[in-house]
Scaffold this active site. Structure first.
Site, PDB file in Angstrom:
ATOM      1  N   ARG A  99       1.561   3.611  -9.813  1.00  0.00           N
ATOM      2  CA  ARG A  99       2.112   3.821  -8.469  1.00  0.00           C
ATOM      3  C   ARG A  99       3.559   4.316  -8.515  1.00  0.00           C
ATOM      4  NH1 ARG A  99      -0.807  -0.624  -4.544  1.00  0.00           N
ATOM      5  NH2 ARG A  99      -2.859   0.276  -4.855  1.00  0.00           N
ATOM      6  N   ASP A 134       4.522  -2.608  10.411  1.00  0.00           N
ATOM      7  CA  ASP A 134       4.255  -2.579   8.973  1.00  0.00           C
ATOM      8  C   ASP A 134       5.597  -2.580   8.238  1.00  0.00           C
ATOM      9  OD1 ASP A 134       1.513  -1.827   7.275  1.00  0.00           O
ATOM     10  OD2 ASP A 134       3.358  -1.335   6.196  1.00  0.00           O
TER      11      ASP A 134
END
Ligand SMILES: C[S@@+](CC[C@H](N)C(=O)[O-])C[C@H]1O[C@@H](n2cnc3c(N)ncnc32)[C@H](O)[C@@H]1O
Length: 275
Positions: free
Chosen positions: A32, A143
């Site tokens: 990632r 979020d």
């Protein structure tokens, strides 16, 4: 990535998002981070750790969380919850509405990722209230990831993202893209305008809106937290509900082992006391 580098990054991610990476996620984290390293032209994780330790590290933190968090989501995920909305939650709230004097139905999509969850709820409510006395409604969506919130606000999705949305709903609630947007669909303003996106770390500070939600969707985020963090999250969310309000968690998540006063109504659906 060296073990020490991994531990440093893992601790930093925990401190700032409470995402618990565990000891077996070193490869996942490497993969990632690779994209982020390319984007800022750093040769490796060692240099990235140096950046995070430097005065510029604070700024980089948001990108680190963006890179690490799992944003997987899709329209009408866990359909069962939408059935429960129609058969249990909305009829009950409508009955209580006059007695309680609730001017507006308020729903929170906590950890909304790229918007599919709050827009699914919005489409569902628009359909539900089409044939019933109107009750104004509003969805707040939050979020931790700035990057994903930008996508959510754009409300643009490729055709394959709509594979689970029934055709008649696509027709009513999405506009077809043309030219450079060929193959993309945008959520129409009639539901888009009902969803308000905000940045929020669920475990930090106070939410940017008052308590008093009738329903909170907090699905598929608790799995990334350890037990004490899950406990803290459930305490925080419980405080944001009206008495008798509903908390919906992911079907693979459970409140077993957590102290709370909520009552299990059906799978992954809880009700606050006081109804
Ligand atoms: C797997 S997605 C779930 C999306 C949607 N709720 C669903 O069920 O499809 C998890 C989301 O939680 C967000 N997240 C992780 N830690 C968070 C935190 N501490 N506060 C707020 N959001 C967080 C991630 O950025 C990600 O978008």
């Amino acid at each position: 990535m060296q073990a020490a580098e991994y531990h440093f990054i893992r601790d930093l991610v925990y401190q700032h998002s409470r995402i618990n990476l565990g000891s077996d996620k070193r490869e996942l984290v490497s993969a990632r981070l690779a994209k982020r390293l390319r984007a800022i032209r750093l040769p490796g994780v060692r240099e990235y750790c140096e950046l995070l330790r430097s005065p510029k590290g604070q700024e980089e933190l948001a990108h680190l969380i963006d890179a690490i968090s799992t944003n997987h989501t899709y329209f009408f995920r866990e359909e069962d919850h939408f059935t429960t909305l129609n058969t249990v939650i909305l009829p009950e709230l409508e009955l209580r509405r006059a007695r309680e004097g609730w001017p507006q139905l308020r729903i929170w999509s906590a950890a909304c990722s790229s918007g599919e969850e709050p827009y699914s709820i919005a489409i569902h409510l628009a359909e539900y209230f089409r044939q019933r006395p109107a009750w104004p409604w509003q969805i707040d969506a939050t979020d931790i990831s700035h990057r994903i919130l930008k996508r959510a606000e754009q409300a643009v999705y490729p055709e394959d993202a709509l594979s689970r949305v029934p055709r008649h709903l696509v027709k009513t609630y999405f506009e077809t893209g043309y030219g450079p947007q060929d193959g993309n669909f945008r959520v129409r303003a009639l539901v888009r305008d009902r969803v308000r996106f905000r940045h929020l770390n669920l475990l930090e500070g106070t939410p940017p809106f008052p308590a008093g939600f009738h329903v909170i969707f907090c699905r598929n985020v608790m799995i990334y937290f350890d037990r004490p963090t899950q406990q803290e999250l459930v305490n925080r969310l419980s405080r944001m509900l009206v008495p008798g309000g509903f908390l919906l968690v992911g079907h693979s998540e459970s409140l077993t082992g957590i102290n709370h006063s909520l009552k299990l109504v059906r799978a992954a659906t809880y009700r606050a006391p006081g109804a």
